[in-house]
Design a protein around this motif. Structure first.
Motif, PDB file in Angstrom:
ATOM      1  N   HIS A 143       0.820  -1.217   0.000  1.00  0.00           N
ATOM      2  CA  HIS A 143       0.000   0.000   0.000  1.00  0.00           C
ATOM      3  C   HIS A 143       0.854   1.267   0.000  1.00  0.00           C
ATOM      4  N   ASP A 144       2.146   1.122   0.385  1.00  0.00           N
ATOM      5  CA  ASP A 144       3.028   2.278   0.539  1.00  0.00           C
ATOM      6  C   ASP A 144       3.919   2.433  -0.691  1.00  0.00           C
ATOM      7  N   PRO A 145       3.700   3.458  -1.506  1.00  0.00           N
ATOM      8  CA  PRO A 145       4.483   3.616  -2.741  1.00  0.00           C
ATOM      9  C   PRO A 145       5.936   3.995  -2.496  1.00  0.00           C
ATOM     10  N   THR A 147       7.898   2.268  -0.557  1.00  0.00           N
ATOM     11  CA  THR A 147       8.620   1.037  -0.244  1.00  0.00           C
ATOM     12  C   THR A 147       8.893   0.243  -1.514  1.00  0.00           C
ATOM     13  N   VAL A 148       9.840  -0.679  -1.421  1.00  0.00           N
ATOM     14  CA  VAL A 148      10.113  -1.583  -2.543  1.00  0.00           C
ATOM     15  C   VAL A 148       8.868  -2.400  -2.853  1.00  0.00           C
ATOM     16  N   ASP A 149       8.161  -2.842  -1.808  1.00  0.00           N
ATOM     17  CA  ASP A 149       6.939  -3.638  -2.001  1.00  0.00           C
ATOM     18  C   ASP A 149       5.944  -2.880  -2.883  1.00  0.00           C
ATOM     19  N   GLY A 150       5.727  -1.620  -2.554  1.00  0.00           N
ATOM     20  CA  GLY A 150       4.762  -0.827  -3.307  1.00  0.00           C
ATOM     21  C   GLY A 150       5.200  -0.548  -4.726  1.00  0.00           C
ATOM     22  N   LYS A 151       6.485  -0.302  -4.911  1.00  0.00           N
ATOM     23  CA  LYS A 151       6.994   0.000  -6.250  1.00  0.00           C
ATOM     24  C   LYS A 151       6.927  -1.213  -7.170  1.00  0.00           C
ATOM     25  N   LEU A 152       7.233  -2.402  -6.628  1.00  0.00           N
ATOM     26  CA  LEU A 152       7.268  -3.596  -7.460  1.00  0.00           C
ATOM     27  C   LEU A 152       5.875  -4.080  -7.849  1.00  0.00           C
ATOM     28  N   VAL A 153       4.948  -4.060  -6.921  1.00  0.00           N
ATOM     29  CA  VAL A 153       3.603  -4.561  -7.212  1.00  0.00           C
ATOM     30  C   VAL A 153       2.828  -3.559  -8.059  1.00  0.00           C
ATOM     31  N   GLU A 155       2.339   1.049  -7.708  1.00  0.00           N
ATOM     32  CA  GLU A 155       2.096   2.096  -6.726  1.00  0.00           C
ATOM     33  C   GLU A 155       0.606   2.401  -6.588  1.00  0.00           C
ATOM     34  N   ALA A 156       0.159   2.461  -5.352  1.00  0.00           N
ATOM     35  CA  ALA A 156      -1.248   2.742  -5.070  1.00  0.00           C
ATOM     36  C   ALA A 156      -1.667   4.073  -5.677  1.00  0.00           C
ATOM     37  N   VAL A 157      -2.888   4.096  -6.181  1.00  0.00           N
ATOM     38  CA  VAL A 157      -3.438   5.326  -6.741  1.00  0.00           C
ATOM     39  C   VAL A 157      -4.340   5.979  -5.694  1.00  0.00           C
ATOM     40  N   GLU A 158      -4.987   7.067  -6.067  1.00  0.00           N
ATOM     41  CA  GLU A 158      -5.882   7.765  -5.142  1.00  0.00           C
ATOM     42  C   GLU A 158      -6.977   6.808  -4.643  1.00  0.00           C
ATOM     43  N   LYS A 169     -14.736   1.029 -16.500  1.00  0.00           N
ATOM     44  CA  LYS A 169     -16.047   1.202 -17.137  1.00  0.00           C
ATOM     45  C   LYS A 169     -16.069   2.434 -18.036  1.00  0.00           C
ATOM     46  N   ASP A 170     -17.093   2.503 -18.854  1.00  0.00           N
ATOM     47  CA  ASP A 170     -17.335   3.664 -19.733  1.00  0.00           C
ATOM     48  C   ASP A 170     -16.144   3.950 -20.648  1.00  0.00           C
ATOM     49  N   GLY A 171     -15.481   2.896 -21.071  1.00  0.00           N
ATOM     50  CA  GLY A 171     -14.386   3.043 -22.004  1.00  0.00           C
ATOM     51  C   GLY A 171     -13.097   3.564 -21.416  1.00  0.00           C
ATOM     52  N   ARG A 172     -13.051   3.744 -20.088  1.00  0.00           N
ATOM     53  CA  ARG A 172     -11.831   4.230 -19.448  1.00  0.00           C
ATOM     54  C   ARG A 172     -10.810   3.111 -19.321  1.00  0.00           C
ATOM     55  N   LYS A 173      -9.541   3.452 -19.481  1.00  0.00           N
ATOM     56  CA  LYS A 173      -8.490   2.458 -19.337  1.00  0.00           C
ATOM     57  C   LYS A 173      -8.381   2.048 -17.875  1.00  0.00           C
ATOM     58  N   PRO A 174      -8.450   0.740 -17.588  1.00  0.00           N
ATOM     59  CA  PRO A 174      -8.352   0.313 -16.187  1.00  0.00           C
ATOM     60  C   PRO A 174      -6.925   0.441 -15.664  1.00  0.00           C
ATOM     61  N   ILE A 175      -6.813   0.593 -14.352  1.00  0.00           N
ATOM     62  CA  ILE A 175      -5.481   0.569 -13.756  1.00  0.00           C
ATOM     63  C   ILE A 175      -4.997  -0.876 -13.720  1.00  0.00           C
ATOM     64  N   SER A 176      -3.710  -1.080 -13.505  1.00  0.00           N
ATOM     65  CA  SER A 176      -3.143  -2.427 -13.542  1.00  0.00           C
ATOM     66  C   SER A 176      -3.603  -3.258 -12.349  1.00  0.00           C
ATOM     67  N   ALA A 177      -3.474  -4.587 -12.471  1.00  0.00           N
ATOM     68  CA  ALA A 177      -3.861  -5.494 -11.388  1.00  0.00           C
ATOM     69  C   ALA A 177      -3.072  -5.194 -10.117  1.00  0.00           C
ATOM     70  N   GLY A 178      -1.778  -4.912 -10.279  1.00  0.00           N
ATOM     71  CA  GLY A 178      -0.952  -4.612  -9.118  1.00  0.00           C
ATOM     72  C   GLY A 178      -1.398  -3.350  -8.408  1.00  0.00           C
ATOM     73  N   LYS A 179      -1.706  -2.310  -9.171  1.00  0.00           N
ATOM     74  CA  LYS A 179      -2.166  -1.058  -8.569  1.00  0.00           C
ATOM     75  C   LYS A 179      -3.540  -1.229  -7.928  1.00  0.00           C
ATOM     76  N   ARG A 180      -4.404  -2.032  -8.545  1.00  0.00           N
ATOM     77  CA  ARG A 180      -5.708  -2.293  -7.931  1.00  0.00           C
ATOM     78  C   ARG A 180      -5.524  -2.958  -6.575  1.00  0.00           C
ATOM     79  N   TYR A 181      -4.595  -3.919  -6.529  1.00  0.00           N
ATOM     80  CA  TYR A 181      -4.359  -4.640  -5.272  1.00  0.00           C
ATOM     81  C   TYR A 181      -3.776  -3.709  -4.208  1.00  0.00           C
ATOM     82  N   SER A 182      -2.702  -2.999  -4.540  1.00  0.00           N
ATOM     83  CA  SER A 182      -2.051  -2.144  -3.547  1.00  0.00           C
ATOM     84  C   SER A 182      -2.994  -1.047  -3.065  1.00  0.00           C
ATOM     85  N   THR A 183      -3.841  -0.527  -3.960  1.00  0.00           N
ATOM     86  CA  THR A 183      -4.782   0.517  -3.549  1.00  0.00           C
ATOM     87  C   THR A 183      -5.869  -0.052  -2.646  1.00  0.00           C
ATOM     88  N   SER A 184      -6.311  -1.268  -2.919  1.00  0.00           N
ATOM     89  CA  SER A 184      -7.306  -1.888  -2.030  1.00  0.00           C
ATOM     90  C   SER A 184      -6.729  -2.086  -0.635  1.00  0.00           C
TER      91      SER A 184
END
Length: 321
Positions: A143-145, A147-153, A155-158, A169-184
């Motif tokens: 979750h912490d951008p 750290t090495v953990d956050g950078k590799l997986v 970086e968490a978004v807003e 949705k609505d034709g928007r480009k999704p964020i990556s799986a890693g960023k989805r995970y770290s942000t959650s």
């Protein structure tokens, strides 16, 4: 005897935590997971081995209807005496999902599974928690951008709940799986701290903690990855390689035992609102990411989450207002 509810307590870190709770704290267990077929054999084995009562609860944290049904079942079990007082709720289940998938409620599945389901579960059950009870979130150092953990997986978004729930949705480009995970997982930490603030304001003695188990081979986290990578992740070489990179390292056994300690050890009764990490055989208290302490972001996440789970007035726990 007090009962501890743990989501995902039948596999990986959750199972090791369940074993440690039963062996060292004689705790009765309420194992919550999606498949009763998987839960029941584990429950029987735990009960037979440790002599504690183990009850199962069907719960899919990605489904709001499933969470509501599980919470209603938990209330019924408490009311009829099937389980004793609820001493702790461990929000442990989680997933990193490749590709963009949506839950039955139409929400991005990683966010729904890792955050929204546990948020709703707590709203529905925290008023049944013992006065000195505990809530522990299994978060992640990713979750912490900074750290090495956050950078590799990734970086968490807003941590914008509305955006995360409708990612892609609505034709928007999704964020990556890693960023989805770290942000959650950032949402887990923000929620833990906001929950602590709300409980303190209400005069509650419930302890709320966030826990990073570290990168832990063998938990199923990489189950969607190619077979060679899954094999490599279990080797001593891969462990040493990750450690050299500066990744926070855990093991199933130690991280599971650490989660159990946070749930039941009297030593952590006064540690509410804190963040702990399992790292190379040590459990340490440390600072989480700078963003995780942002109270305005936490409040917005909380209020938006209430809207997303369609919390009814009769479900809005007075302890958490």
């Amino acid at each position: 005897m007090p009962t501890i509810l743990i989501t995902g307590g039948h596999g990986g870190i959750g199972l090791e935590c369940s074993k440690h709770l039963a062996a060292h704290y004689s705790a009765n267990l309420l194992l919550a997971g999606r498949s009763l077929e998987r839960l029941e054999p584990v429950a029987l084995e735990l009960a037979r081995t440790y002599g504690v009562k183990v009850t199962t609860l069907e719960l899919d944290t990605s489904s709001l209807a499933s969470v509501r049904a599980a919470a209603a079942r938990c209330h019924a079990l408490l009311n009829d005496g099937t389980i004793d007082s609820l001493q702790a709720i461990l929000c442990n289940a989680g997933a990193r999902i490749l590709g963009v998938n949506y839950s039955v409620d139409g929400y991005e599945e990683t966010f729904a599974t890792n955050h929204l389901g546990h948020f709703l579960l707590l709203e529905l059950l925290i008023d049944r928690l013992a006065k000195n009870g505990r809530v522990v979130f299994t978060a992640s150092g990713t979750h912490d951008p900074e750290t090495v953990d956050g950078k590799l997986v990734g970086e968490a978004v807003e941590p914008d709940a509305m955006m995360l729930a409708n990612d892609g949705k609505d034709g928007r480009k999704p964020i990556s799986a890693g960023k989805r995970y770290s942000t959650s997982k950032l949402c887990n930490v923000l929620t833990a701290y906001e929950l602590d603030r709300r409980l303190r304001r209400s005069g509650s003695a419930i302890t709320t903690l966030a826990f990073d188990p570290g990168s832990t081979p063998g938990t199923g986290f990489l189950r969607a990855m190619p077979a060679p990578l899954r094999w490599l992740s279990k080797t001593a070489f891969f462990y040493r390689f990750q450690k050299r990179l500066g990744i926070t390292m855990g093991t199933i056994g130690f991280s599971g035992a650490s989660l159990a300690r946070l749930a039941a050890d009297p030593a952590f009764a006064e540690s509410s609102g804190k963040y702990f990490q399992s790292n190379d055989g040590r459990m340490i208290e440390k600072q989480s990411s700078a963003v995780s302490y942002d109270e305005a972001r936490a409040l917005k996440l909380w209020n938006d989450s209430k809207r997303l789970v369609h919390l009814r007035p009769d479900e809005d726990c007075t302890l958490l207002r």
